[in-house]
Design a protein around this motif. Structure first.
Motif, short mmCIF file in Angstrom:
data_model
loop_
_atom_site.label_atom_id
_atom_site.label_comp_id
_atom_site.label_asym_id
_atom_site.label_seq_id
_atom_site.Cartn_x
_atom_site.Cartn_y
_atom_site.Cartn_z
N ARG A 60 23.70 -77.72 28.07
CA ARG A 60 22.25 -77.53 28.00
C ARG A 60 21.97 -76.16 27.39
N PRO A 65 11.31 -77.79 21.39
CA PRO A 65 10.69 -79.10 21.55
C PRO A 65 9.38 -78.96 22.32
N ASP A 99 7.58 -81.09 23.97
CA ASP A 99 7.44 -81.77 25.25
C ASP A 99 8.40 -81.22 26.30
N THR A 135 11.57 -81.24 26.34
CA THR A 135 12.82 -81.97 26.55
C THR A 135 13.99 -81.03 26.33
N HIS A 186 22.13 -85.69 21.12
CA HIS A 186 21.28 -86.36 22.10
C HIS A 186 22.18 -87.03 23.13
N THR A 213 22.12 -93.14 25.54
CA THR A 213 21.24 -93.91 26.42
C THR A 213 21.88 -95.22 26.83
#
Lengths: 232, 606
Positions: B311, B322, B324, B326, B338, B341
C-alpha cells in the motif's frame, strides 16, 4: 523589372512590396504561400524574378527551397531569389547544388538597402548566381587562420570573396576595377593555391568554393579524405 | 511496532480451538467404542483380532471426526459422515449375534458404510462435492452398491452366508447361479469403483493446494487400499460370518485405520509446516529485501502464485491522488497494480500496529481454509513486510520523480523550439519590416543618407544578435535537416576547427536536441575556457542507443558543466558514459591530439 513575391509574414511582405514599388520595380504578384505562387504564375507571362521566403505554410519547414527547385524545373529562365532569415550556408548550398543558373540566396536584412536587392534580382534574372555577402563573410572569418587562405594575396582573397558571392569574372572585374582577363588569372591562381578544380563553369565554381570554405581542413582525421556534404 | 493480521474472510478461530474440549472428545470416542463392542460382542470371542481392530477403527474415526469438527475453516457434514462410517463399520460385524433380522440388517449396512466413508472423503475440504465427475461417482456408488447387495440378499439363503438357518433372512428367490453372477458383478463393481476413485483422487490432488495435498494424499491412498481389499474379499468368496479370521478383512481394517492415522500425521505435518514457515521468515536476511520476503512467504505458504502488493501512503501519481480515496498498491518493483477481483484469489490485508494498511497478500483462494497458517506466516513476516514496503514504495516514488524529470526536460527542449519560432515570427519579422521602411526612406533621402546609414547599421547589428540568440536557443536547421547537418552548420564558424563525423540518421526531436546541445555545450566550453585548439565529434548507433564521442585538446571540463549535461541526458534515460560500449568501432587518435579529453554520451533511441 517585374517581380513576384511569396512571403508568409504579412508585415514584412507589405514592407517589401512597398520598397520594390518605390524603387521603380513592378510587383506583379504578392502571395503568402509557395503553393499559391506556383498556382498563379502564368507560363506565358512570367515575371523577371520571384522572391521566396523559406519557412512558409503549410509546415513552416523548407517550403521556399522546395518551391525554388520546382520553379527552376518548370521555368529554367526565371530568376529565383530566396530571401532568408537564416545565415545557413547549407541552405545556399542546397539551392546551388543542382548547378542551375539564375538562383540566389540573400538575407532578408538586405531590404534596408534596395540597391543590393535590386542588384541581386537583376543578377538572378540574368542567369547569375547570388550568395549573400554575410554567408560568405562568415565562412571567411571562420577560416581566417587557415594556412591555405593565408597563402592568398589580398587581391586573390577579394576575388575569392566575390567569386563565392556568385559574381562572374566580368562582375568581379567591374567591382575591383580590373580587366576580366586579370580576374581570370587571379581565379586560376587562387584555385591552384586552394587545390580546387577549375571547370570554367561559373555555376559550378560558386558551389565548389562554398563547400571548400565551410569544411574545416585542419579539423582532424577527415583531412585528405573526401569532403562530404550532409544534405538530402 | 506491533503488527496485526486481520483476515478478510470469516474470522479465523485460533489453532488451539482445533483440539476442542477434551472431555467431550473423550466421551465421544469412548461412547463409539462401547457401541462398536456391543455390535460385535460375539465376534470378539471367535475372531478377537478382527473385532479389536474394528473397534479401534470406530474409535479412531470418532476421534478424527471430533477433532475435525472443531478445526479452523472446516465446514460441512464431513465429520458427521466420518463418525457414521466408523460406527457403520462395526455395525457390519453385528451379524455374529445371529438373532432375528440382525445378520440381514448387518449385511445391508455394508453399502451404508462405503457411502458414508466416500462422502466424507469427497466433501473434504469444502463441505460440498463440487466437481461434476465426483458427483457422478457418488451417484453411481449410491445406486450400484445398495442395488447389488440387496440383489445378493434376495437371491441367497442365510446358510449360504454361514449363518444359522433360523435367523430371519429375506432370501425370497434363492438361486445359486444368480447369486454367483451377482457376486461376480459385485467384485467388478468394487474393482471399477476403486479404480474410478483412484482417478478422482489424482485429479483432486492436482487441484488442492500443497497444504491440503499433504493431508488428502495418504488418506485417499488408505481408502483406495480398503477398496482393493473389499474387491479381493468379494472375489475370493469370503464373508463376514466365516468363523475364522479372514486376512483380507484384517487388511481392510488396517487400511481403514490408516485413514485417521494419516489425517493425524497430516495435521502434525501442518503444524511442522507452520513452524518451518515461521523459521523461514525469521531467518530472513537482514535487512530483508522485497525479493527475500516474497520468496520466504511463497515457501512458507506453499503457494507459488502468491504475491505481495504494498500500500502506497499518500500516493501522488502523475494524474494526482485518486479522488475517491481508493488505495494505490504497488508490486515489489514499485509498479502500480490493482488488487485482483477474481473469486479464486484470497486477499489478506496486513496492518501495522497503528492501523495503517501495510500490504495486501494475494494468495490462492484455497488458503482460506488455512488462515491459521497465513496468519502465523504474516505475524512472523511483519517487520520484514514493513521493510519491503519501504523499498517498494521508494521504487514507486523514484519512478514518479524520474517521469517528472523526463517531462520537465522534454518540455524545456520543446520550449526551446517554440521560443526560436516565436523570435522568428515575432521580433525578427518586426525588425525586418523596419528594415524595409529604412530601405524606402533611403530611396527618398537623396544624398543625405548618413542618419539612415547609422540606423541601418544599428538595425543590422540588432538583427544579427537576434539571429545568433535564436540559433543558440534552437537551430531551425536541426529540426529541418537533423543532427548531422545542424552540427556541420554549427561548426562552420565555430571558434576552433572541429571535425564532424555524424551519420545523417534522424531521431525524435528531444533526442536530436539533447545530442546537439551536448556537443555544443562541451565544445563551446573547450574552445572558450579550456584552451582547446581543435576538436572532433563522432556519433554512431549501437545497442538501441545514439552514442556521441566528443574529443578536444583542451583541459577537462569541471563537474558543474558535466553534471548539467549529464542531468539533461539522464532525463531522457541517457547519460555521460565513462567509455564507449564494447564493440564500438576502434578509431585512430585524432590528428594533433596526443592525449585528448574524451566525453562519451549515450541517448537511448530505437
Amino acid at each position: 523589372m517585374r517581380v513576384a513575391i511569396a512571403e508568409d509574414g504579412a508585415l514584412f511582405r507589405e514592407g517589401l512590396e512597398l520598397l520594390l514599388r518605390q524603387a521603380g520595380l513592378e510587383v506583379v504578384l504578392s502571395v503568402g504561400t509557395a503553393d499559391e505562387l506556383l498556382a498563379r504564375l502564368a507560363g506565358d507571362d512570367l515575371p523577371d524574378a520571384v522572391i521566396l521566403d523559406i519557412r512558409m505554410p503549410p509546415d513552416f519547414r523548407d517550403e521556399g527551397l522546395v518551391a525554388a527547385e520546382d520553379l527552376k524545373q518548370r521555368y529554367p529562365r526565371l530568376g529565383v531569389l530566396v530571401l532568408s532569415a537564416y545565415v545557413e550556408t547549407i541552405y545556399a548550398i542546397r539551392l546551388l547544388t543542382p548547378g542551375l543558373p539564375g538562383v540566389g540566396y540573400l538575407l532578408k536584412d538586405r531590404v534596408g538597402n534596395v540597391e543590393i536587392l535590386r542588384d541581386a534580382l537583376r543578377r538572378v534574372s540574368a542567369g547569375e548566381q547570388v550568395v549573400d555577402a554575410d554567408v560568405v563573410g562568415r565562412l571567411l572569418a571562420a577560416r581566417r587562420r587557415d594556412t591555405e587562405l593565408g597563402a592568398l594575396t589580398p587581391r586573390e582573397h577579394e576575388t575569392l570573396r566575390h567569386l563565392a558571392e556568385g559574381r562572374s569574372n566580368a562582375g568581379i572585374g567591374q567591382l575591383m576595377n580590373l580587366s576580366a582577363k586579370t580576374v581570370e588569372t587571379h581565379v586560376a591562381n587562387l584555385f591552384a593555391k586552394l587545390n580546387l578544380q577549375t571547370s570554367g563553369d561559373d555555376n559550378r565554381r560558386v558551389l565548389a568554393t562554398l563547400v571548400w570554405l565551410r569544411v574545416n581542413p585542419g579539423a582532424g582525421p577527415t583531412e585528405g579524405t573526401e569532403r562530404k556534404i550532409h544534405y538530402t | 511496532m506491533e503488527l496485526r493480521v486481520i483476515p478478510r474472510t470469516p474470522a479465523g478461530r485460533t489453532a488451539s480451538a482445533g483440539l476442542g474440549r477434551p472431555a467431550a472428545l473423550v466421551a465421544l470416542v469412548l461412547g463409539s467404542g462401547a457401541l462398536a463392542l456391543l455390535c460385535q460382542w460375539p465376534a470378539l470371542r471367535s475372531i478377537p483380532a478382527q473385532a479389536t481392530l474394528n473397534t479401534l477403527v470406530t474409535m479412531s474415526y470418532a476421534a478424527t471426526a471430533g477433532v475435525g469438527a472443531r478445526s479452523p475453516g472446516r465446514r460441512g457434514t464431513g465429520p458427521s459422515l466420518l463418525l457414521g462410517a466408523g460406527l457403520a463399520w462395526s455395525a457390519t460385524w453385528a451379524g455374529f449375534w445371529e438373532v432375528g433380522p440382525i445378520p440381514a440388517l448387518a449385511f445391508e449396512v455394508q453399502p451404508v458404510f462405503w457411502i458414508l466413508l466416500l462422502g466424507a472423503v469427497l466433501e473434504y475440504p469444502t463441505g460440498r462435492i463440487t466437481e461434476r465427475t465426483e458427483r457422478i461417482f457418488m451417484a453411481a456408488v449410491l445406486v450400484i452398491l445398495p442395488a447389488l447387495l440387496t440383489a445378493n440378499i434376495l437371491t441367497s439363503r442365510a446358510s449360504w452366508k454361514a449363518y444359522h438357518s433360523d435367523v430371519w433372512w429375506p432370501g425370497v428367490f434363492p438361486d445359486r447361479d444368480a447369486a454367483n453372477v451377482i457376486t461376480v458383478l459385485t467384485a467388478a463393481a468394487a474393482l471399477g469403483l476403486t479404480g474410478a476413485f483412484i482417478v478422482l483422487l489424482r485429479q483432486r490432488l492436482r487441484r488442492l493446494p500443497m497444504v491440503d495435498r499433504r493431508v488428502q494424499g495418504p488418506t485417499g491412498l488408505a481408502l483406495a487400499a480398503a477398496g482393493i481389499c473389499a474387491f479381493l474379499t468379494t472375489v475370493l468368496g469370503s464373508h463376514h460370518a466365516a468363523r475364522c479370521a479372514n486376512p483380507f478383512y484384517l487388511a481392510m481394517a488396517v487400511a481403514l485405520l490408516g485413514m485417521p492415522i494419516s489425517i493425524g500425521i497430516g495435521e502434525l505435518r501442518r503444524q511442522l509446516v507452520r513452524a518451518a514457515a515461521a523459521e523461514t521468515l525469521a531467518r530472513l536476511a537482514s535487512p530483508p529485501t522485497v525479493e527475500s520476503v516474497q520468496l520466504a512467504l511463497i515457501e512458507a505458504l506453499g503457494d507459488e502464485t502468491m504475491t505481495v502488493l504494498y500500500r502506497v501512503p499518500n500516493p501522488d501519481s502523475p494524474d494526482g491522488p485518486p479522488a475517491d480515496g481508493t488505495a494505490v498498491y504497488v508490486d515489489g518493483a514499485g509498479t502500480p497494480r490493482h488488487p485482483p477481483t477474481a473469486a479464486d484469489r484470497l486477499l489478506v490485508p496486513v496492518t501495522s500496529g497503528t492501523g495503517d494498511e501495510v500490504a495486501l497478500l494475494v494468495t490462492d483462494g484455497a488458503l482460506r481454509r488455512h488462515e491459521d497458517l497465513v496468519g502465523a506466516a504474516l505475524a512472523t513476516a511483519g517487520f520484514a513486510l514493513e521493510n519491503a514496503r519501504l523499498q517498494a514504495v521508494l521504487q514507486y516514488r523514484l519512478a514518479a520523480v524520474r517521469d517528472s524529470r523526463t517531462r520537465i526536460v522534454e518540455t524545456a527542449l520543446a520550449e526551446r523550439r517554440r521560443l526560436e519560432q516565436d523570435l522568428h515570427d515575432g521580433a525578427q519579422q518586426r525588425l525586418l519590416a523596419v528594415a524595409a521602411r529604412i530601405g524606402i526612406a533611403r530611396i527618398h533621402a537623396g544624398e543625405q543618407t548618413t542618419a539612415i546609414d547609422e540606423a541601418s547599421a544599428e538595425l543590422t547589428a540588432a538583427l544579427g544578435e537576434l539571429r545568433t540568440l535564436a540559433r543558440g536557443i534552437y537551430p531551425a536547421v536541426l529540426g529541418e535537416a537533423g543532427l548531422a547537418v545542424a552540427l556541420d552548420a554549427a561548426m562552420e564558424d565555430f571558434p576552433i576547427p572541429v571535425a564532424v563525423e555524424v551519420a545523417g540518421d534522424r531521431f525524435d526531436a528531444a533526442t536530436e536536441t539533447a545530442a546537439y546541445l551536448t556537443v555544443i555545450d562541451i565544445l563551446t566550453h573547450a574552445a572558450d575556457r579550456a584552451g582547446a585548439t581543435r576538436g572532433t565529434v563522432r556519433s554512431w548507433h549501437q545497442d538501441n542507443g545514439l552514442w556521441l564521442q566528443i574529443e578536444h585538446n583542451g583541459r577537462a571540463a569541471g563537474d558543474g558543466l558535466l553534471s548539467a549535461v549529464d542531468d539533461r541526458l539522464r532525463a531522457l534515460d541517457g547519460a555521460l558514459e565513462p567509455a564507449p560500449p564494447r564493440g564500438a568501432a576502434p578509431r585512430a587518435a585524432p590528428v594533433g591530439m596526443d592525449d585528448p579529453v574524451v566525453v562519451t554520451a549515450r541517448i537511448p533511441c530505437v
